[in-house]
Design an enzyme around this catalytic site. Structure first.
Site, PDB file in Angstrom:
ATOM      1  CG  ASN A 206      -0.963  -3.375   4.829  1.00 28.90           C
ATOM      2  OD1 ASN A 206      -0.173  -3.196   3.919  1.00 28.90           O
ATOM      3  ND2 ASN A 206      -1.466  -2.394   5.548  1.00 28.90           N
TER       4      ASN A 206
ATOM      5  CB  THR B  99      -3.870  -0.094   8.624  1.00 31.65           C
ATOM      6  OG1 THR B  99      -4.434   1.130   8.153  1.00 31.65           O
ATOM      7  CG2 THR B  99      -2.381  -0.100   8.373  1.00 31.65           C
TER       8      THR B  99
ATOM      9  CG  PHE C 175       5.089   2.177  11.034  1.00 39.09           C
ATOM     10  CD1 PHE C 175       4.904   2.537   9.718  1.00 39.09           C
ATOM     11  CD2 PHE C 175       4.312   2.803  12.008  1.00 39.09           C
ATOM     12  CE1 PHE C 175       3.979   3.513   9.356  1.00 39.09           C
ATOM     13  CE2 PHE C 175       3.377   3.777  11.657  1.00 39.09           C
ATOM     14  CZ  PHE C 175       3.216   4.135  10.319  1.00 39.09           C
TER      15      PHE C 175
ATOM     16  CE  LYS D  97       1.195  -1.472   1.408  1.00 41.05           C
ATOM     17  NZ  LYS D  97       1.219  -1.135   2.849  1.00 41.05           N
TER      18      LYS D  97
ATOM     19  CG  HIS E 252      -0.712   2.841  -0.864  1.00 41.23           C
ATOM     20  ND1 HIS E 252      -0.477   3.520   0.306  1.00 41.23           N
ATOM     21  CD2 HIS E 252      -1.096   3.782  -1.777  1.00 41.23           C
ATOM     22  CE1 HIS E 252      -0.706   4.818   0.104  1.00 41.23           C
ATOM     23  NE2 HIS E 252      -1.081   4.998  -1.155  1.00 41.23           N
TER      24      HIS E 252
HETATM   25  P1  IDP Z   1      -2.837   2.696   5.357  1.00 43.52           P
HETATM   26  O1  IDP Z   1      -1.936   1.921   4.405  1.00 43.52           O
HETATM   27  O2  IDP Z   1      -4.011   1.879   5.801  1.00 43.52           O
HETATM   28  O3  IDP Z   1      -3.227   4.059   4.825  1.00 43.52           O
HETATM   29  P2  IDP Z   1      -0.966   4.100   7.066  1.00 43.52           P
HETATM   30  O4  IDP Z   1      -1.259   4.513   8.467  1.00 43.52           O
HETATM   31  O5  IDP Z   1      -0.944   5.161   6.014  1.00 43.52           O
HETATM   32  O6  IDP Z   1      -1.992   2.939   6.689  1.00 43.52           O
HETATM   33  O7  IDP Z   1       0.433   3.370   7.105  1.00 43.52           O
HETATM   34  C1  IDP Z   1       1.129   3.070   5.895  1.00 43.52           C
HETATM   35  C2  IDP Z   1       1.599   1.635   5.952  1.00 43.52           C
HETATM   36  O8  IDP Z   1       2.568   1.516   6.982  1.00 43.52           O
HETATM   37  C3  IDP Z   1       0.522   0.612   6.292  1.00 43.52           C
HETATM   38  O9  IDP Z   1      -0.196   0.161   5.155  1.00 43.52           O
HETATM   39  C4  IDP Z   1       1.331  -0.499   6.916  1.00 43.52           C
HETATM   40  O10 IDP Z   1       1.926  -1.319   5.915  1.00 43.52           O
HETATM   41  C5  IDP Z   1       2.434   0.242   7.624  1.00 43.52           C
HETATM   42  N1  IDP Z   1       2.091   0.461   9.033  1.00 43.52           N
HETATM   43  C6  IDP Z   1       1.258   1.401   9.549  1.00 43.52           C
HETATM   44  N2  IDP Z   1       1.186   1.324  10.887  1.00 43.52           N
HETATM   45  C7  IDP Z   1       2.022   0.313  11.237  1.00 43.52           C
HETATM   46  C8  IDP Z   1       2.389  -0.250  12.507  1.00 43.52           C
HETATM   47  O11 IDP Z   1       1.939   0.163  13.569  1.00 43.52           O
HETATM   48  N3  IDP Z   1       3.264  -1.300  12.445  1.00 43.52           N
HETATM   49  C9  IDP Z   1       3.781  -1.775  11.271  1.00 43.52           C
HETATM   50  N4  IDP Z   1       3.463  -1.267  10.080  1.00 43.52           N
HETATM   51  C10 IDP Z   1       2.597  -0.236  10.047  1.00 43.52           C
HETATM   52 MG    MG Z   2      -2.062   5.694   4.362  1.00 44.22          MG
END
Ligand code: IDP
Ligand code: MG
Length: 139
Positions: A114, A93, A59, A11, A117
């Site tokens: 984070n 995550t 988000f 990212k 992906h």
């Molecule tokens: P993942 O990347 O671990 O699969 P997902 O639930 O698919 O997690 O969410 C996609 C991305 O959205 C996450 O990697 C993170 O950057 C962001 N994200 C997810 N949940 C939150 C939240 O509650 N607050 C802020 N950003 C979030």
């Molecule tokens: Mg995801």
């Protein structure tokens, strides 16, 4: 047991912090072969398309603005049980909840920033790989 390919993005903030090399090294050391690789960037619209599954979540706006805020690295990775093992390698995550030694524990700044992906299923690994790479850009 998942299939033998997954898809990842390094990212924008991790690219900006010069973590491309260290993250790819961890990926290689975990046994993955890099089958496709590019530095690119997403427009806001493309980021919204890529993260369509999260449309409507609180988000979504921040996520798609962040993902279109700078250059990214996209890659297709190969190894047996690729999707499941990669999710373990990157960690939770929320980096605060990620296990020691995971990519997100080491390189993430926050839940939204984070570092990487990782596809969550074989089906999405194919969809996401095809989103970024033509046949000529992979082997
Ligand atoms: P993942 O990347 O671990 O699969 P997902 O639930 O698919 O997690 O969410 C996609 C991305 O959205 C996450 O990697 C993170 O950057 C962001 N994200 C997810 N949940 C939150 C939240 O509650 N607050 C802020 N950003 C979030
Ligand atoms: Mg995801």
């Amino acid at each position: 047991m998942s299939g033998n390919q997954t898809f990842t993005i390094i990212k924008p903030v991790a690219v900006k912090n010069n973590y491309i090399g260290p993250i790819l090294k961890m990926i290689n050391e975990a046994g993955y072969t890099i089958k496709a690789l590019k530095i690119t960037h997403l427009t806001k619209n493309k980021a919204m398309e890529f993260y369509n599954v999260h449309a409507g979540k609180p988000f979504f706006e921040d996520l798609t603005s962040f993902m279109s805020s700078g250059h990214i690295v996209a890659a297709i990775l190969e190894k047996e049980n690729a999707v499941d093992d990669f999710r373990k390698l990157i960690g939770a995550t929320d980096p605060a909840k990620a296990e020691e030694g995971t990519i997100r524990k080491i390189y993430a700044e926050s839940m939204s920033h984070n570092a990487v992906h990782g596809s969550d299923s074989d089906e999405n690994a194919v969809i996401e790989s095809d989103f970024f790479f033509s046949k000529m850009e992979r082997y």
